[in-house]
Motif scaffolding. Structure first.
Motif, PDB file in Angstrom:
ATOM      1  N   ILE A 278     -15.623 -24.222  -8.773  1.00  0.00           N
ATOM      2  CA  ILE A 278     -16.691 -23.925  -9.727  1.00  0.00           C
ATOM      3  C   ILE A 278     -17.619 -25.127  -9.877  1.00  0.00           C
ATOM      4  CG2 ILE A 278     -17.208 -23.350 -12.134  1.00  0.00           C
ATOM      5  CD1 ILE A 278     -14.532 -21.869 -12.246  1.00  0.00           C
ATOM      6  N   ILE A 279     -17.047 -26.311  -9.998  1.00  0.00           N
ATOM      7  CA  ILE A 279     -17.845 -27.529 -10.160  1.00  0.00           C
ATOM      8  C   ILE A 279     -18.842 -27.686  -9.027  1.00  0.00           C
ATOM      9  CG2 ILE A 279     -17.728 -30.060 -10.104  1.00  0.00           C
ATOM     10  CD1 ILE A 279     -15.026 -29.764 -11.639  1.00  0.00           C
ATOM     11  N   ASP A 280     -18.392 -27.438  -7.797  1.00  0.00           N
ATOM     12  CA  ASP A 280     -19.255 -27.628  -6.627  1.00  0.00           C
ATOM     13  C   ASP A 280     -20.473 -26.708  -6.625  1.00  0.00           C
ATOM     14  OD1 ASP A 280     -17.633 -29.635  -5.741  1.00  0.00           O
ATOM     15  OD2 ASP A 280     -16.581 -28.441  -4.234  1.00  0.00           O
ATOM     16  N   LYS A 281     -20.426 -25.634  -7.406  1.00  0.00           N
ATOM     17  CA  LYS A 281     -21.568 -24.720  -7.486  1.00  0.00           C
ATOM     18  C   LYS A 281     -22.697 -25.306  -8.330  1.00  0.00           C
ATOM     19  CE  LYS A 281     -20.652 -20.442  -8.545  1.00  0.00           C
ATOM     20  NZ  LYS A 281     -20.030 -19.264  -9.221  1.00  0.00           N
ATOM     21  N   TYR A 282     -22.344 -26.200  -9.260  1.00  0.00           N
ATOM     22  CA  TYR A 282     -23.326 -26.658 -10.245  1.00  0.00           C
ATOM     23  C   TYR A 282     -23.493 -28.177 -10.317  1.00  0.00           C
ATOM     24  CZ  TYR A 282     -22.483 -21.888 -11.949  1.00  0.00           C
ATOM     25  OH  TYR A 282     -22.354 -20.519 -12.054  1.00  0.00           O
ATOM     26  N   ILE A 283     -22.738 -28.928  -9.541  1.00  0.00           N
ATOM     27  CA  ILE A 283     -22.749 -30.381  -9.690  1.00  0.00           C
ATOM     28  C   ILE A 283     -24.064 -30.975  -9.178  1.00  0.00           C
ATOM     29  CG2 ILE A 283     -21.708 -30.937  -7.448  1.00  0.00           C
ATOM     30  CD1 ILE A 283     -19.994 -33.044  -9.050  1.00  0.00           C
ATOM     31  N   THR A 284     -24.517 -32.033  -9.864  1.00  0.00           N
ATOM     32  CA  THR A 284     -25.754 -32.722  -9.497  1.00  0.00           C
ATOM     33  C   THR A 284     -25.413 -34.042  -8.798  1.00  0.00           C
ATOM     34  OG1 THR A 284     -25.862 -33.910 -11.599  1.00  0.00           O
ATOM     35  CG2 THR A 284     -26.908 -31.740 -11.502  1.00  0.00           C
ATOM     36  N   GLU A 285     -26.436 -34.753  -8.362  1.00  0.00           N
ATOM     37  CA  GLU A 285     -26.227 -36.020  -7.656  1.00  0.00           C
ATOM     38  C   GLU A 285     -25.554 -37.073  -8.534  1.00  0.00           C
ATOM     39  OE1 GLU A 285     -29.856 -37.407  -6.005  1.00  0.00           O
ATOM     40  OE2 GLU A 285     -29.989 -35.799  -4.492  1.00  0.00           O
ATOM     41  N   ASN A 286     -25.782 -36.992  -9.847  1.00  0.00           N
ATOM     42  CA  ASN A 286     -25.165 -37.991 -10.728  1.00  0.00           C
ATOM     43  C   ASN A 286     -23.787 -37.562 -11.228  1.00  0.00           C
ATOM     44  OD1 ASN A 286     -25.648 -36.071 -12.668  1.00  0.00           O
ATOM     45  ND2 ASN A 286     -27.054 -37.316 -13.890  1.00  0.00           N
ATOM     46  N   GLY A 287     -23.277 -36.439 -10.714  1.00  0.00           N
ATOM     47  CA  GLY A 287     -21.909 -36.033 -11.030  1.00  0.00           C
ATOM     48  C   GLY A 287     -21.744 -35.137 -12.231  1.00  0.00           C
ATOM     49  N   THR A 288     -22.835 -34.814 -12.943  1.00  0.00           N
ATOM     50  CA  THR A 288     -22.752 -33.911 -14.085  1.00  0.00           C
ATOM     51  C   THR A 288     -23.138 -32.489 -13.653  1.00  0.00           C
ATOM     52  OG1 THR A 288     -25.009 -34.456 -14.738  1.00  0.00           O
ATOM     53  CG2 THR A 288     -23.239 -35.742 -15.736  1.00  0.00           C
ATOM     54  N   LEU A 289     -22.967 -31.556 -14.565  1.00  0.00           N
ATOM     55  CA  LEU A 289     -23.233 -30.156 -14.256  1.00  0.00           C
ATOM     56  C   LEU A 289     -24.639 -29.749 -14.685  1.00  0.00           C
ATOM     57  CD1 LEU A 289     -19.844 -28.576 -15.421  1.00  0.00           C
ATOM     58  CD2 LEU A 289     -20.497 -29.288 -13.116  1.00  0.00           C
ATOM     59  N   ASP A 290     -25.267 -28.889 -13.881  1.00  0.00           N
ATOM     60  CA  ASP A 290     -26.591 -28.354 -14.202  1.00  0.00           C
ATOM     61  C   ASP A 290     -26.577 -26.861 -13.871  1.00  0.00           C
ATOM     62  OD1 ASP A 290     -29.208 -27.643 -14.545  1.00  0.00           O
ATOM     63  OD2 ASP A 290     -30.050 -29.227 -13.295  1.00  0.00           O
ATOM     64  N   PHE A 291     -26.775 -26.035 -14.903  1.00  0.00           N
ATOM     65  CA  PHE A 291     -26.697 -24.590 -14.725  1.00  0.00           C
ATOM     66  C   PHE A 291     -28.068 -23.942 -14.582  1.00  0.00           C
ATOM     67  CE2 PHE A 291     -22.816 -25.954 -16.749  1.00  0.00           C
ATOM     68  CZ  PHE A 291     -21.855 -25.295 -16.004  1.00  0.00           C
ATOM     69  N   GLY A 292     -29.102 -24.775 -14.459  1.00  0.00           N
ATOM     70  CA  GLY A 292     -30.426 -24.241 -14.186  1.00  0.00           C
ATOM     71  C   GLY A 292     -31.183 -23.761 -15.397  1.00  0.00           C
ATOM     72  N   TYR A 293     -30.635 -24.000 -16.591  1.00  0.00           N
ATOM     73  CA  TYR A 293     -31.323 -23.605 -17.820  1.00  0.00           C
ATOM     74  C   TYR A 293     -31.792 -24.860 -18.551  1.00  0.00           C
ATOM     75  CZ  TYR A 293     -29.388 -18.913 -17.200  1.00  0.00           C
ATOM     76  OH  TYR A 293     -29.071 -17.674 -16.717  1.00  0.00           O
ATOM     77  N   ARG A 294     -32.882 -24.759 -19.264  1.00  0.00           N
ATOM     78  CA  ARG A 294     -33.418 -25.894 -20.001  1.00  0.00           C
ATOM     79  C   ARG A 294     -33.520 -25.544 -21.487  1.00  0.00           C
ATOM     80  NH1 ARG A 294     -31.874 -27.784 -16.267  1.00  0.00           N
ATOM     81  NH2 ARG A 294     -32.911 -28.867 -14.549  1.00  0.00           N
ATOM     82  N   PHE A 295     -32.656 -26.141 -22.251  1.00  0.00           N
ATOM     83  CA  PHE A 295     -32.671 -25.939 -23.692  1.00  0.00           C
ATOM     84  C   PHE A 295     -32.991 -27.270 -24.366  1.00  0.00           C
ATOM     85  CE2 PHE A 295     -29.920 -22.526 -22.170  1.00  0.00           C
ATOM     86  CZ  PHE A 295     -30.420 -21.436 -22.875  1.00  0.00           C
TER      87      PHE A 295
END
Length: 404
Positions: A278-295
């Motif tokens: 699951i992590i590999d689907k959303y992980i960014t270059e800095n190692g945190t998760l990004d789900f494509g939403y901006r709140f």
């Protein structure tokens, strides 16, 4: 950084050794245009606020002048000043300062709920109620106000737990002293325990569900976050979003209990294969998760996830309301069903350890990591009905397995 209402809190700046920290005050301005050269301007209460700020600064300066001539960091100077400052005995003033402290620690949800507790306390007891005036009778008066307003035992339990934490903090900060602590002779109503665990069959449905339509993306994100929490021992959403997940482990300090713990606060767990997928689907270059939403705020994202899970649970016909916290409750319930020792589960979920002095274990935190990893692996395998012999035991864990 602005508050949730767009206002800006006024803080006292402390600098030492190239580091900066702050002491929050109870005052705030509507926007940055109301602050100039260290003074409040263009505000109807400017004169009053500036006088109060000057008084506070003078008090802190007097305390600072008594400080021993030792080399202290900014944070150490801050603690010295706070412990000796002649704070107001007003519940309102102290609580507002306490809430600001919670916000600075990133505990936004708790800060918001503490704000509600303060609001109702002031309505029940009056705006000018002092900390020193609290007794068991005062607490009963507050409880009656809540009950008359339709609050349940669960809600009253929460409000009183918040108030108890607040008064304990005031005592620890030296703001107030009690001959008899108000809660000593007051019994907090027991809250109803919500059974929000889901069954293995419901977990399987959630794990294997395929979503289509306009809500498919939202459903997938909500489901993935739920499963990721379950695979990471029920980690809270705020801790998960802050975690760095590029390595083989996840290490975090649970925000909810960080202030209560003493000694070692970090929880470090090996990332299981299911979690890594699951992590590999959303992980960014800095190692945190990004789900494509901006709140704009974390609370909006949390609400987004909550509503998504609620709807998924309804669509899949779950017996109970599905929420993010169900992952944590379900993980612990499965661990309990499997007979995993409570102290291992407590470490895995980042819970404040209860009665640790009476626990029959040696060198507690050094032996806990491998046991927690094995517990998580066992619970995940149990949830998938994987037989023990075919469960994917990582190489690092094999030395902890004993064959009879």
């Amino acid at each position: 950084m602005p508050n949730t209402d767009g206002s800006f809190g006024i803080k006292i700046v402390i600098g030492a050794k190239g580091k900066t920290t702050y002491i929050p005050t109870r005052f705030k301005i509507d926007n940055l245009k109301q602050w100039k050269d260290g003074r409040v301007v263009k505000n109807k209460d400017a004169d009053y606020i500036n006088r109060q700020l000057q008084n506070i600064l003078r008090e802190y300066q007097e305390i600072f002048d008594t400080m021993p001539a030792i080399d202290l960091s900014a944070s150490e100077i801050r603690e010295f000043l706070l412990l000796r400052h002649r704070k107001s005995d007003s519940l309102k003033e102290y609580a507002e300062s306490y809430i600001e402290r919670l916000k600075n620690e990133g505990r936004l949800s708790y800060a918001r709920n503490m704000g509600y507790t303060l609001k109702y306390a002031l309505e029940a007891l009056g705006e000018n109620v002092a900390l020193q005036h609290f007794t068991s009778k005062t607490l009963l008066q507050y409880e009656k106000y809540l009950r008359d307003g339709g609050s349940s035992d669960t809600t009253i339990n929460i409000r009183m737990a918040h108030l108890k934490a607040l008064l304990n903090s005031a005592v620890s900060d030296g703001v107030v002293e009690y001959k008899v602590f108000p809660f000593l002779n007051y019994k907090i109503p027991t809250k109803a325990v919500r059974d929000i665990c889901i069954s293995k069959e419901e977990l399987r449905k959630l794990r294997e569900a395929e979503f289509t339509g306009d809500w498919a993306r939202r459903y997938n994100v909500a489901r993935d976050l739920f499963m990721l929490s379950f695979y990471c021992a029920g980690i809270n959403l705020t801790d998960l979003m802050d975690a760095h997940l590029e390595g083989e482990t996840i290490t975090f300090v649970r925000k909810k209990t960080a202030a209560k713990k003493r000694g070692e606060k970090e929880v470090s767990l090996t990332i299981q294969p299911e979690a890594r997928a699951i992590i590999d689907k959303y992980i960014t270059e800095n190692g945190t998760l990004d789900f494509g939403y901006r709140f704009a705020q974390y609370e909006q994202f949390r609400s987004f996830v909550t509503h998504g899970l609620n709807k998924i649970g309804e669509d899949l016909g779950f017996e109970k309301k599905l929420m993010y916290y169900s992952a944590r409750k379900t993980f612990v319930q499965y661990g309990t069903d499997l007979g995993i020792p409570l102290y291992i589960l407590e470490y895995a979920i980042g819970q404040t350890i209860k009665d640790k002095n009476s626990r029959p274990i040696h060198d507690y935190f050094k032996v806990m990591r491998p046991q927690a990893d094995m517990a998580i692996r066992t619970i995940i395998s149990y949830s998938q009905d994987i037989e023990e012999e075919s469960a994917p035991i990582p190489e690092w864990a094999r030395k902890y397995i004993t064959k009879s």
